[in-house]
Design a protein around this motif. Structure first.
Motif, PDB file in Angstrom:
ATOM      1  N   THR A  96       0.853  -1.184   0.000  1.00 58.02           N
ATOM      2  CA  THR A  96       0.000   0.000   0.000  1.00 58.02           C
ATOM      3  C   THR A  96       0.889   1.234   0.000  1.00 58.02           C
ATOM      4  O   THR A  96       2.038   1.184   0.454  1.00 58.02           O
ATOM      5  N   LEU A 121     -10.383  12.896   6.125  1.00 57.62           N
ATOM      6  CA  LEU A 121      -9.881  11.654   5.531  1.00 57.62           C
ATOM      7  C   LEU A 121     -10.157  10.480   6.460  1.00 57.62           C
ATOM      8  O   LEU A 121     -10.301  10.659   7.672  1.00 57.62           O
ATOM      9  N   THR A 122     -10.183   9.291   5.896  1.00 61.28           N
ATOM     10  CA  THR A 122     -10.263   8.085   6.703  1.00 61.28           C
ATOM     11  C   THR A 122      -8.838   7.628   6.995  1.00 61.28           C
ATOM     12  O   THR A 122      -8.079   7.340   6.073  1.00 61.28           O
ATOM     13  N   TYR A 124      -6.639   4.802   8.463  1.00 64.85           N
ATOM     14  CA  TYR A 124      -6.700   3.401   8.840  1.00 64.85           C
ATOM     15  C   TYR A 124      -5.697   3.054   9.932  1.00 64.85           C
ATOM     16  O   TYR A 124      -5.938   2.198  10.759  1.00 64.85           O
ATOM     17  N   GLU A 137      -1.445   5.742   7.244  1.00 62.33           N
ATOM     18  CA  GLU A 137      -2.099   4.902   6.252  1.00 62.33           C
ATOM     19  C   GLU A 137      -3.540   5.386   6.168  1.00 62.33           C
ATOM     20  O   GLU A 137      -4.291   5.293   7.140  1.00 62.33           O
ATOM     21  N   THR A 138      -3.904   5.927   5.031  1.00 62.83           N
ATOM     22  CA  THR A 138      -5.216   6.546   4.868  1.00 62.83           C
ATOM     23  C   THR A 138      -5.901   6.065   3.594  1.00 62.83           C
ATOM     24  O   THR A 138      -5.314   5.341   2.792  1.00 62.83           O
ATOM     25  N   CYS A 139      -7.095   6.574   3.395  1.00 65.20           N
ATOM     26  CA  CYS A 139      -7.855   6.252   2.186  1.00 65.20           C
ATOM     27  C   CYS A 139      -7.228   6.871   0.950  1.00 65.20           C
ATOM     28  O   CYS A 139      -7.363   6.326  -0.146  1.00 65.20           O
ATOM     29  N   CYS A 140      -6.556   7.989   1.099  1.00 70.19           N
ATOM     30  CA  CYS A 140      -6.081   8.767  -0.052  1.00 70.19           C
ATOM     31  C   CYS A 140      -4.694   9.345   0.231  1.00 70.19           C
ATOM     32  O   CYS A 140      -4.579  10.457   0.764  1.00 70.19           O
ATOM     33  N   THR A 144      -3.645  13.069   1.668  1.00 68.95           N
ATOM     34  CA  THR A 144      -2.990  13.091   2.982  1.00 68.95           C
ATOM     35  C   THR A 144      -1.692  13.876   2.913  1.00 68.95           C
ATOM     36  O   THR A 144      -1.406  14.693   3.793  1.00 68.95           O
TER      37      THR A 144
END
Length: 152
Positions: A96, A121-122, A124, A137-140, A144
């Motif tokens: 990722t 943002l999400t 994770y 570690e994010t959705c985008c 970010t």
């Protein structure tokens, strides 16, 4: 951070205001203690530095999450060699893209950034690495990176 989502998408044009943040590849390997030990030895034999990592257990299997390279640089060679080692040794793994912020060891910075990032943002996962670097570690990852640069 009182910015709407549209302003998060704008590129920060001020290079003097940017942080030491970058998008890097993070590997996640699912394995046992025995095989993890062998993997760590192989990475070391190939002169690969692990600049950030964490280990957790899930259903009696280890989840080893790590970033190769130096604390401020990850070369394509680092990524390619690691990918080849994992494939050759038949490890089950994921890749990722994450954002790494190289910063002085400042525990409060992780909390501050996290509280600001989750507004738009999400997130994770976040953890610290070598020399106080912070990994998000994010959705985008691209959004970010821009957001972290605006916060710094």
């Amino acid at each position: 951070m009182n910015k709407d989502k549209n302003s998060m998408n704008k590129v920060n044009s001020s290079s003097a205001n940017t942080s030491n943040a970058s998008i890097v590849v993070q590997f996640t390997v699912y394995t046992s203690e025995e095989y993890l030990s062998a993997l760590l030895s192989t990475l070391g034999e190939n002169n690969l530095n692990i600049s950030a990592y964490y280990i957790s257990e899930n259903n009696r299997q280890l989840k080893f999450v790590f970033i190769v390279g130096e604390d401020d640089v990850q070369s394509s060679s680092d990524v390619n060699i690691t990918r080849n080692i994992l494939k050759q040794n038949r490890f089950k793994f994921d890749e990722t893209k994450v954002v790494r912020l190289s910063t002085p060891n400042d525990v409060g910075l992780l909390a501050y950034h996290y509280s600001e990032l989750i507004k738009n943002l999400t997130v994770y996962n976040s953890y610290t690495g070598e020399d106080g670097s912070i990994i998000y570690e994010t959705c985008c990852p691209t959004k970010t990176l821009k957001a972290v640069n605006e916060l710094y």
